[in-house]
Motif scaffolding. Structure first.
Motif, mmCIF file in Angstrom:
data_model
loop_
_atom_site.group_PDB
_atom_site.id
_atom_site.type_symbol
_atom_site.label_atom_id
_atom_site.label_comp_id
_atom_site.label_asym_id
_atom_site.label_seq_id
_atom_site.Cartn_x
_atom_site.Cartn_y
_atom_site.Cartn_z
ATOM 1 N N UNK A 239 40.104 -6.768 -3.708
ATOM 2 C CA UNK A 239 39.052 -7.042 -2.659
ATOM 3 C C UNK A 239 39.308 -8.673 -2.565
ATOM 4 N N UNK A 349 21.454 -7.518 -3.364
ATOM 5 C CA UNK A 349 21.081 -7.249 -2.132
ATOM 6 C C UNK A 349 19.594 -7.787 -1.805
ATOM 7 N N UNK A 350 18.814 -7.907 -2.677
ATOM 8 C CA UNK A 350 17.454 -8.310 -2.613
ATOM 9 C C UNK A 350 17.547 -9.882 -2.569
ATOM 10 N N UNK A 352 19.960 -12.281 -2.356
ATOM 11 C CA UNK A 352 21.085 -13.082 -1.550
ATOM 12 C C UNK A 352 20.658 -13.157 -0.033
ATOM 13 N N UNK A 354 21.739 -13.792 2.833
ATOM 14 C CA UNK A 354 22.811 -13.694 3.909
ATOM 15 C C UNK A 354 22.683 -12.638 4.755
ATOM 16 N N UNK A 355 23.298 -12.591 5.935
ATOM 17 C CA UNK A 355 23.318 -11.706 6.922
ATOM 18 C C UNK A 355 23.940 -10.196 6.502
ATOM 19 N N UNK A 356 25.330 -10.380 6.038
ATOM 20 C CA UNK A 356 26.079 -9.229 5.380
ATOM 21 C C UNK A 356 26.067 -9.261 4.256
ATOM 22 N N UNK A 357 25.759 -8.170 3.082
ATOM 23 C CA UNK A 357 26.110 -8.239 1.978
ATOM 24 C C UNK A 357 26.890 -7.119 1.596
ATOM 25 N N UNK A 358 27.905 -7.204 0.556
ATOM 26 C CA UNK A 358 28.820 -6.021 0.422
ATOM 27 C C UNK A 358 28.637 -5.826 -1.116
ATOM 28 N N UNK A 359 28.798 -4.410 -1.257
ATOM 29 C CA UNK A 359 28.899 -3.917 -2.722
ATOM 30 C C UNK A 359 30.472 -3.469 -2.865
ATOM 31 N N UNK A 360 31.197 -3.755 -3.610
ATOM 32 C CA UNK A 360 32.420 -3.252 -3.617
ATOM 33 C C UNK A 360 33.344 -3.027 -2.540
ATOM 34 N N UNK A 361 33.202 -3.877 -1.687
ATOM 35 C CA UNK A 361 34.082 -4.094 -0.391
ATOM 36 C C UNK A 361 34.263 -5.289 0.240
ATOM 37 N N UNK A 362 35.402 -5.499 0.909
ATOM 38 C CA UNK A 362 35.919 -6.981 1.430
ATOM 39 C C UNK A 362 34.949 -7.318 2.517
ATOM 40 N N UNK A 364 35.728 -8.965 4.828
ATOM 41 C CA UNK A 364 36.593 -9.064 6.256
ATOM 42 C C UNK A 364 35.780 -8.025 7.140
ATOM 43 N N UNK A 365 35.053 -7.220 6.595
ATOM 44 C CA UNK A 365 34.547 -5.973 7.535
ATOM 45 C C UNK A 365 33.437 -6.440 8.525
ATOM 46 N N UNK B 400 22.246 -6.716 6.710
ATOM 47 C CA UNK B 400 22.919 -5.575 6.399
ATOM 48 C C UNK B 400 23.356 -5.325 5.082
ATOM 49 N N UNK B 402 25.715 -3.424 2.760
ATOM 50 C CA UNK B 402 26.994 -2.445 2.967
ATOM 51 C C UNK B 402 27.638 -2.019 1.653
ATOM 52 N N UNK B 407 36.786 -0.738 -0.570
ATOM 53 C CA UNK B 407 37.560 -0.659 0.936
ATOM 54 C C UNK B 407 37.968 -2.226 1.082
ATOM 55 N N UNK B 408 39.209 -2.222 1.628
ATOM 56 C CA UNK B 408 39.645 -3.686 1.840
ATOM 57 C C UNK B 408 40.219 -3.194 3.530
#
Lengths: 410, 410
Positions: A239, A349-350, A352, A354-362, A364-365, B400, B402, B407-408
């Motif tokens: 990632x 998730x709770x 932070x 920011x608009x988009x929060x990722x778990x175990x993903x880049x 870049x999505x 969001x 996610x 995933x990358x």
């Protein structure tokens, strides 16, 4: 300018009379128009590219500007995905029946006239015009001077293509590309309902500071990746590479990697090996520099959106420290946590903001296409109205339609 | 001020840890606190009222300021309706599963810190604090100087009441009531996420012109009533009286009545008779004045929010002319059509660009309570983020979340 804007505003009413099938006809016509005019688009684009090279614009920027037959075909076929989307317009989102018999419907409607101010990439013209038509909005487009000839040709084709179905004034290109024109444009409250600045930091700040029309801030992306103590280090590494290296110039690339101290001594050497071989410059905090030989990161580094093959590193003592760091330095765009610990990622998730929060993903999505929105009109870093990738729904608003049979207030 | 605001911002995190039942406990405690402290509230209010009288403030304004045991009880029990509402927080509004396995959840979350700037009426303190707590927001309250003693006492009670359940810093009253303080406050972007100005035109314009924090414009209400050619004139008359006369000082009262020319000669005399007996001043266009003996309406009249027993009248040749008039002069608040003709009212609903559109009902219903929202935080005249009455949902945003498994982006 007032005359042109007034025509655009008036013509928007025509869009309200079309149903979704009719609006889709306009979009399909634009697609056909683009494919039928590849040569003239290439010719116009050649002029822009030639001028850009004469002006010694960087190769990256010239590449952003350049159209090829392939790229035009890709732009044209991206319209298909917008056609396929359900229209948000006239959707009854809520219906409230009051004890007095009033029926209150909350109905999604277009904003009216949307003005997008953007730079270089010519696909933006087609993306934004298509999204606006699909959502019942007229649009005012103001591109950068580097792409003027291309934009003019694209807008000519768009107008010609939609003319059989709707008044072509619903799409307006502002041909003057000066900052003075922008400054004037962003105060025309009587003609424009929403501003979307899209492009460099300079352009966006200029719009935000001078606009008297409501706007949505887009694009600033100081994004973070946090490697938790319970992270899979393999996932973390792949990632990290993807989010920093795949396309560093974009807003959803990461700028800082935060590493929990309990995995720092195992993760940082792995990262160092990979990033060194990819020629990514690393700048670290004192704790990082005890583990790997990297440059020193200053306070300033943590505020920076490098948009380059540079990354800031920081070892943190806890998830809480990571969250506090992100909430302090981030532009509220996208942040990722790598962790296998439910408690940890739920906390992330709770807290932070920011608009988009990722778990175990880049990160870049964070992109309209990747979210399934068809094209996107920009990525909001605002908390008001819309956050993250903005598609069709985000360029609409709502009104209340209230039906009675003579009710008066007691 | 920075220290206080920073405390408020930090304390908001505590609200994120509470569930809806726990937030409701705070609200119930506030209700009890108010009822247990009626005497001290009355005493504080007495000081404000005394000062207001000494300053020769108008009786209407003194009445807005005045609290009685009855009124305090009403304020306290209005909290019940907020407690009863479902919480918008943590609601998953959309879930998108992407082909690559990413699960994208759009989740409703609080804004963070909401700052309300308002005038006179002390119930606003309780309404806004309750709505904010229910929706997980901290709040910064800045009231007018006329109500300072009352507001201080109310906020003291609120803080004391919630202290057993959550850090009481989540509610902050700014005790300095000067314009300079307001000017400073509305640029504190690092501590405040959303501004809601509520009050006089002067206050709202001041905030809109000087704020660097996102704000929602509220309250300006140049509302219209249109009597169609296919109107029931009985309904039209009772709605006209209600919308103009019941409470002319509020934003959802009407200022102009537009009458289709084919019913003008029957409707205007009916209206004239009733309005004359109610001592409502009428100002009409030339066509109106051929039918009833009223003052002349100038162009300026049609722009005015009288907030008084005055109404502008205009005879229009068509529904289209009525729609064009409204879209030109209105503040996009509330407009009504009286008609039994489906085609006519659907056209009105489609083409009038205001927040709340009524068929055969009084515009006076544009109100959070009347819409079933519990209390309201204001009535938006903006098209961005929220329109019309703003309740709990309107003071939230989304993020969001996610989830991936490594995933990358390709």
């Amino acid at each position: 300018m007032d005359e042109l804007l007034s025509k655009t505003k008036n013509s928007q009413k025509e869009l309200l009379l079309l149903n979704d099938a009719e609006r889709n006809k306009c979009l399909c016509a634009i697609k056909r128009g683009l494919l039928d005019n590849i040569d003239s688009i290439l010719k116009a684009n050649e002029k822009d590219v030639k001028k850009a090279k004469e002006n010694n614009i960087s190769p990256v920027m010239v590449d952003r500007l350049l159209l090829t037959t392939e790229r035009i075909k890709a732009i044209a076929s991206s319209i298909d995905s917008i056609v396929a989307l359900p229209s948000p317009i006239n959707l009854v989102e809520e219906e409230i029946v009051r004890p007095n018999g009033l029926i209150i419907q909350k109905v999604r409607v277009p904003f009216g006239v949307i003005c997008a101010i953007f730079e270089s990439r010519p696909n933006v013209v087609v993306d934004i015009a298509s999204l606006c038509i699909k959502s019942g909005n007229a649009c005012v487009l103001k591109g950068g001077k580097e792409a003027l000839e291309t934009n003019k040709e694209l807008v000519r084709i768009i107008k010609e293509s939609i003319a059989p179905f709707v008044c072509s004034d619903i799409v307006l290109l502002i041909e003057s590309t000066s900052r003075e024109t922008t400054k004037e444009l962003i105060t025309k409250k009587e003609y424009i309902d929403l501003l979307i600045p899209r492009g460099s930091k300079g352009l966006i700040s200029f719009v935000c500071e001078n606009a008297s029309i409501p706007f949505i801030e887009t694009g600033a992306g100081n994004c973070h990746l946090y490697i938790d103590k319970d992270a899979s280090l393999e996932k973390a590494l792949s990632i990290a590479i993807n989010a920093k290296y795949q396309r560093p110039s974009v807003c959803n690339a990461i700028e800082t990697i935060l590493v929990h101290e309990s995995v720092a001594s195992s993760f940082l050497p792995m990262l160092y090996k990979e990033f060194s071989s990819l020629h990514i410059e690393m700048r670290g905090c004192p704790k990082t520099r005890k583990i790997i030989p990297v440059f020193e990161a200053t306070e300033e580094d943590y505020y920076k959106e490098y948009n380059d093959y540079i990354v800031a590193l920081k070892v943190v003592a806890s998830l809480d420290e990571a969250i506090a760091h992100i909430n302090h330095y981030s532009t509220k765009h996208s942040e990722a946590i790598v962790s296998e610990n439910k408690e940890a990622f739920e906390k992330f998730f709770t807290f932070v903001d920011s608009s988009c929060l990722y778990l175990n993903a880049s990160t870049r999505f964070t992109d309209g296409g990747e979210f399934g929105f068809g094209a996107e009109i920009g990525i909001s870093t605002s908390k008001m109205h819309a956050r993250g990738p903005m598609g069709l729904k985000e360029i609409t608003t709502y009104k209340y339609k209230i039906c009675g049979n003579g009710q008066i207030r007691k």
